[in-house]
Design a protein around this motif. Structure first.
Motif, mmCIF file in Angstrom:
data_model
loop_
_atom_site.group_PDB
_atom_site.id
_atom_site.type_symbol
_atom_site.label_atom_id
_atom_site.label_comp_id
_atom_site.label_asym_id
_atom_site.label_seq_id
_atom_site.Cartn_x
_atom_site.Cartn_y
_atom_site.Cartn_z
ATOM 1 N N VAL A 103 -10.925 2.453 22.762
ATOM 2 C CA VAL A 103 -9.893 1.579 22.487
ATOM 3 C C VAL A 103 -9.253 2.297 21.494
ATOM 4 N N TYR A 104 -7.811 1.690 21.390
ATOM 5 C CA TYR A 104 -6.911 1.882 20.311
ATOM 6 C C TYR A 104 -6.236 0.739 19.840
ATOM 7 N N MET A 155 -6.968 2.918 29.532
ATOM 8 C CA MET A 155 -7.334 3.067 30.733
ATOM 9 C C MET A 155 -7.202 4.536 31.230
ATOM 10 N N PRO A 156 -8.195 5.067 31.846
ATOM 11 C CA PRO A 156 -7.990 6.727 32.164
ATOM 12 C C PRO A 156 -7.431 6.522 33.587
ATOM 13 N N LEU A 174 -7.601 2.913 37.671
ATOM 14 C CA LEU A 174 -7.313 2.002 36.512
ATOM 15 C C LEU A 174 -6.278 1.942 35.670
ATOM 16 N N ALA A 175 -5.719 3.494 35.383
ATOM 17 C CA ALA A 175 -4.397 3.461 34.798
ATOM 18 C C ALA A 175 -3.110 2.907 35.515
ATOM 19 N N GLY A 179 -3.827 -0.996 34.186
ATOM 20 C CA GLY A 179 -3.202 -0.592 32.958
ATOM 21 C C GLY A 179 -3.920 -1.076 31.874
ATOM 22 N N ASP A 180 -3.815 -0.540 30.564
ATOM 23 C CA ASP A 180 -4.228 -0.824 29.364
ATOM 24 C C ASP A 180 -4.257 -2.419 29.049
ATOM 25 N N PHE A 181 -5.289 -2.908 28.549
ATOM 26 C CA PHE A 181 -5.298 -4.451 28.266
ATOM 27 C C PHE A 181 -5.974 -4.612 26.993
#
Length: 310
Positions: A103-104, A155-156, A174-175, A179-181
């Protein structure tokens, strides 16, 4: 191992016919497999969920004849069964994800986050791209001095595949596809994906049946389960019920909500209607959920969204 399904309603309004449709199929799937049912209340957002909707959804489920073995209003060993009381469990999972650097921190506004997940028609781009993901440690610290961040899953470019009980074989990058969530909002409220993953795993849920609009959520949750060391359930994503004009049913617009439906129909009539919409054979005469168990079969369930004229 005993199979276990679940109801997981969000008490943000009165249930509508589409909610009831997916709950009936979730109940039939678990009961046909000889399994148990758990009722979990997904009330993460304190501004949108709560009473009187929680009490009404329990009453509506019981009115239709859908019972559960553990959970809200029943007790059990895997509680608490309201998400707002499970924050400590989400904290622990979130800390694990931070240690794994999965996570970021993100300072994008909600508008920016929504825009980042909606490419123009025909445009091919990485849905996981977020400017905050590329910030240096110094830049992150500087922004954190101004306001707290939300936290996103990174997400990779990795393929997640699974066999869906209703929709068949599924595959997601996934990416690109998910997408990032948001895992945790800036105000500390945890996001749907993390909370559901933790809850399904720790409550021992083995079968998740829900609407087809959440199909790509399964890929996100399978990824989270692997990182957190959980055993994954099997998924079944059922068609959505649409209004006569093709719109998705909505709590906000009160489309075919349970208050109106209960005034117009007996529970057996409504069960029979839902059974017919699903593509299942309904027994002659009065039809309650228990009478449907022996004829339940995923091969008979419709896969595409269904227009209802009720």
């Amino acid at each position: 191992m005993c199979e276990k399904g679940r109801f997981a309603p969000s008490p943000s309004g009165r249930m509508h016919l589409g909610n009831l449709f997916s709950f009936l199929l979730a109940w039939l799937d678990a009961r046909a497999a000889g399994g148990r049912m758990v009722l979990r209340i997904e009330d993460l957002d304190p501004e949108r969920t709560g009473e009187p909707w929680t009490s009404l959804l329990v009453e509506d489920l019981r009115w239709l004849g859908l019972d559960w073995d553990e959970g809200y209003a029943a007790g059990g060993t895997c509680g608490p069964y309201c998400q707002r009381e499970r924050t400590a469990l989400y904290d622990e999972a979130f800390q694990t994800l931070k240690e794994l650097e999965a996570v970021y921190p993100c300072w994008c506004s909600r508008h920016q986050r929504l825009a980042a997940s909606a490419p123009h028609p025909g445009e091919e781009r990485d849905r996981g791209a977020c400017a905050c993901r590329k910030l240096s440690r110094a830049e992150q610290e500087a922004r954190a001095m101004v306001r707290p961040p939300a936290w996103k899953a990174a997400m990779p470019h990795e393929t997640i595949s699974f066999d869906d009980l209703c929709q068949g074989r599924q595959q997601f990058d996934l990416a690109r596809d998910c997408g990032d969530f948001v895992v945790r909002r800036a105000d500390g409220v945890y996001g749907y994906q993390l909370a559901v993953t933790v809850d399904d795993a720790l409550m021992g849920v083995t079968r998740v049946v829900r609407g087809r609009d959440l199909l790509d959520s399964a890929a996100r949750q399978l990824w989270l389960m692997r990182l957190l060391g959980y055993c994954a359930p099997v998924y079944g994503h059922v068609p959505l019920l649409l209004a006569g004009d093709g719109r998705r049913l909505s709590k906000r617009e009160r489309d075919l909500d349970m208050g109106a439906l209960r005034e117009r129909y007996a529970p057996e009539t409504l069960t029979g209607t839902l059974t017919t919409l699903a593509g299942l054979p309904a027994p002659a005469g009065r039809c309650g959920p228990k009478e449907l168990i022996q004829n339940f079969c995923w091969d008979k369930i419709a896969k595409n969204d269904i227009v209802t004229e009720l």
